[in-house]
Scaffold this motif. Structure first.
Motif, short mmCIF file in Angstrom:
data_model
loop_
_atom_site.label_atom_id
_atom_site.label_comp_id
_atom_site.label_asym_id
_atom_site.label_seq_id
_atom_site.Cartn_x
_atom_site.Cartn_y
_atom_site.Cartn_z
N VAL A 106 32.28 -58.83 3.86
CA VAL A 106 32.60 -57.65 4.26
C VAL A 106 32.84 -57.63 5.74
O VAL A 106 33.77 -57.06 6.46
CB VAL A 106 31.76 -56.55 3.69
CG1 VAL A 106 32.73 -55.09 4.01
CG2 VAL A 106 31.88 -56.61 2.15
N ILE A 107 31.64 -58.06 6.46
CA ILE A 107 31.43 -58.09 7.85
C ILE A 107 32.46 -58.63 8.53
O ILE A 107 33.28 -58.03 9.63
CB ILE A 107 30.17 -58.45 8.55
CG1 ILE A 107 29.06 -57.73 8.03
CG2 ILE A 107 30.00 -58.93 9.82
CD1 ILE A 107 27.68 -58.30 8.00
N SER A 154 25.65 -47.12 8.49
CA SER A 154 26.62 -47.98 7.62
C SER A 154 25.66 -48.90 6.88
O SER A 154 24.35 -49.17 7.10
CB SER A 154 27.21 -48.88 8.72
OG SER A 154 27.81 -49.94 7.98
N LEU A 181 26.81 -51.90 5.73
CA LEU A 181 27.38 -53.24 6.03
C LEU A 181 26.11 -54.32 5.74
O LEU A 181 24.99 -54.15 6.43
CB LEU A 181 27.72 -53.45 7.46
CG LEU A 181 29.43 -53.00 7.52
CD1 LEU A 181 29.60 -53.19 9.04
CD2 LEU A 181 30.37 -53.66 6.75
N LEU A 187 27.62 -57.94 15.15
CA LEU A 187 28.29 -58.34 13.93
C LEU A 187 28.89 -59.85 13.99
O LEU A 187 29.83 -60.01 13.29
CB LEU A 187 29.32 -57.53 13.48
CG LEU A 187 28.82 -55.93 12.99
CD1 LEU A 187 29.99 -55.16 12.72
CD2 LEU A 187 27.78 -56.07 12.03
N ARG A 213 31.46 -49.71 2.92
CA ARG A 213 31.41 -50.83 3.80
C ARG A 213 32.93 -51.07 4.10
O ARG A 213 33.16 -51.77 5.15
CB ARG A 213 30.86 -51.63 2.89
CG ARG A 213 29.25 -51.38 3.00
CD ARG A 213 28.57 -52.26 1.81
NE ARG A 213 28.72 -52.09 0.64
CZ ARG A 213 28.45 -51.09 -0.17
NH1 ARG A 213 27.63 -49.97 0.45
NH2 ARG A 213 28.88 -50.48 -1.35
N THR A 215 34.71 -49.33 6.56
CA THR A 215 34.41 -49.26 8.00
C THR A 215 35.56 -49.85 9.01
O THR A 215 35.46 -49.50 10.07
CB THR A 215 33.19 -50.22 8.18
OG1 THR A 215 32.12 -50.01 7.28
CG2 THR A 215 32.48 -50.32 9.58
N SER A 263 27.56 -61.39 4.98
CA SER A 263 28.57 -60.71 4.26
C SER A 263 30.00 -60.94 4.43
O SER A 263 30.56 -61.00 5.59
CB SER A 263 28.24 -59.36 4.28
OG SER A 263 28.97 -58.59 3.77
#
Length: 432
Positions: free
Chosen positions: A131-132, A93, A95, A161, A335, A338, A129
């Motif tokens: 996105v996480i 990944s 990420l 995460l 990303r 995911t 981030s």
């Protein structure tokens, strides 16, 4: 103001105003009762008791077969009608390495150069981030952060995460080195307008270059009187078994040649990443005890004469051959996509695997391939309490509705920027 600077400023502003605070260390023991527990190893407990304390699982049992003192745990959660799962794992990944593709200063996924095994993706990982936070509500709680580009892309690391920074996030540092093995054929065009296929005239030369690098690294490491070479030093783990060589290869010839080359040069641990034609080399993979992180299965076949459902069936084909299979999600918008990892596993269940086998593709199987199965990937006593509770089947996008999620026993936020906006505008327009 420069457009890129403005966009970066906007990213930072959003992060500051809507950043989710990482959870604090677990202080109270927790017992989850009466949920259907999917252990991640093929087993299911229909009426379960899952307990954890100080970040570790202390109890995995059938609630009907045990007696618990009322004060055995500080908090009890009634999960009747719900389902409990180990945290899902996203391998290969990016990420946290890229925030916005169009903003160069937020893109840290690759380095200049062709041979970069010494590049450590971990130090570029942005734990904040935005996105996480969008992947956690679907159960993805662990990821292998992997660099891109070049022949040897660099070194990956595995993170949980929910963290302030990469130092807090890391759970296995420098787990493997990633090799993009050349293909004997080149394809032109793109998905909307596929081009022709031509012979890669440099294939033999490129393979020799890889072999030379590995043999030169071994020779360097065997020499006790030497000047420091950081590139050669970085691959030491491949030869002593402390690191895995993740070979990114799709074609049958690629896969076979890459494995032979790696073994001839003394590489101890090998995993194939991508592996679209791994089914053609299944006997060879089984003979060499090599697993596959299968590329995104929501895809089309590559050739006109292939079964249109071949990508969906691939995990079943390889599993039936006795090969250890996990799922990865690299590709377009990887990303953001995911979050769809559980539904890739769900598709594999719809095309041959039973649900518990499909679950293993993103839990215990992946944990074994990444070398982290001693502390995560399944619900077992002594392992990290990285798990979640879902209203229904977590491999089905209709019923994957998380109510609670825990990383190392810490109850984490499932809020996202989108869910916050949803609440704000529902309140603005007085919607229920």
């Amino acid at each position: 103001m420069n457009k890129n600077i403005y966009l970066l400023f906007l990213i930072l502003s959003i992060s500051i105003t809507a950043q989710q605070v990482p959870a604090k260390k677990q202080s109270k023991s927790i017992l989850i009762l009466h949920g259907m527990a999917h252990l991640g190893n093929g087993q299911v407990i229909n009426n379960s008791a899952i307990g954890f304390k100080d970040g570790k699982i202390t109890l995995v049992a059938d609630a009907t077969l045990i007696r618990l003192a009322k004060d055995a745990y500080d908090l009890t959660i009634d999960a009747t009608g719900k389902q409990v799962y180990p945290g899902f794992i996203a391998p290969n990944s990016t990420l946290g390495l890229v925030e916005i593709d169009a903003v160069k200063s937020s893109d840290d996924e690759s380095e200049i150069g062709n041979i970069n095994p010494n590049v450590r993706s971990l130090i570029a990982y942005n734990a904040e981030s935005k996105v996480i936070e969008t992947v956690r509500p679907n159960g993805i709680l662990i990821a292998q952060i992997t660099p891109r580009g070049g022949r040897f892309s660099g070194t990956s690391s595995i993170v949980q995460l929910d963290a302030w920074n990469w130092q807090d996030a890391v759970i296995k540092e420098n787990d493997g080195i990633h090799l993009n093995f050349p293909s004997s054929f080149k394809q032109t065009g793109w998905w909307a307008e596929p081009g022709g296929t031509t012979l890669n005239k440099d294939y033999s030369k490129q393979v020799i270059e890889i072999s030379d690098f590995l043999s030169n690294s071994k020779a360097y490491l065997a020499d006790t009187s030497k000047e420091k070479n950081l590139v050669f030093e970085s691959v030491k783990g491949l030869f002593d078994g402390n690191q895995t060589l993740f070979i990114h290869a799709d074609k049958e010839l690629q896969i076979i040649d890459a494995i032979k080359l790696a073994k001839e040069n003394g590489v101890k641990k090998i995993v194939i990443v991508g592996g679209f034609e791994a089914y053609k080399a299944a006997d060879f993979l089984k003979e060499n005890n090599i697993g596959v992180l299968l590329r995104r299965v929501h895809d089309m076949p590559e050739y006109d004469d292939q079964d249109v459902n071949l990508p969906y069936k691939m995990a079943k084909i390889l599993t039936d051959k006795g090969i250890l299979v996990g799922l990865e999600n690299s590709g377009d918008m990887e990303r953001m996509n995911t979050r769809n990892l559980p539904f890739l596993a769900g598709t594999c269940a719809a095309y041959g695997l039973d649900k518990e086998q499909a679950l293993q593709l993103i839990t215990s199987n992946t944990a074994k391939l990444l070398g982290i199965d001693t502390f995560c990937g399944t619900l077992e006593e002594g392992k990290d309490a990285t798990l979640f509770i879902s209203e229904g089947d977590a491999l089905d996008m209709r019923t994957n509705q998380l109510t609670e999620a825990y990383i190392q026993g810490r109850i984490i936020s499932l809020e996202t920027h989108q869910s916050q906006l949803n609440k704000i505008y529902k309140e603005k327009y007085n919607q229920k």
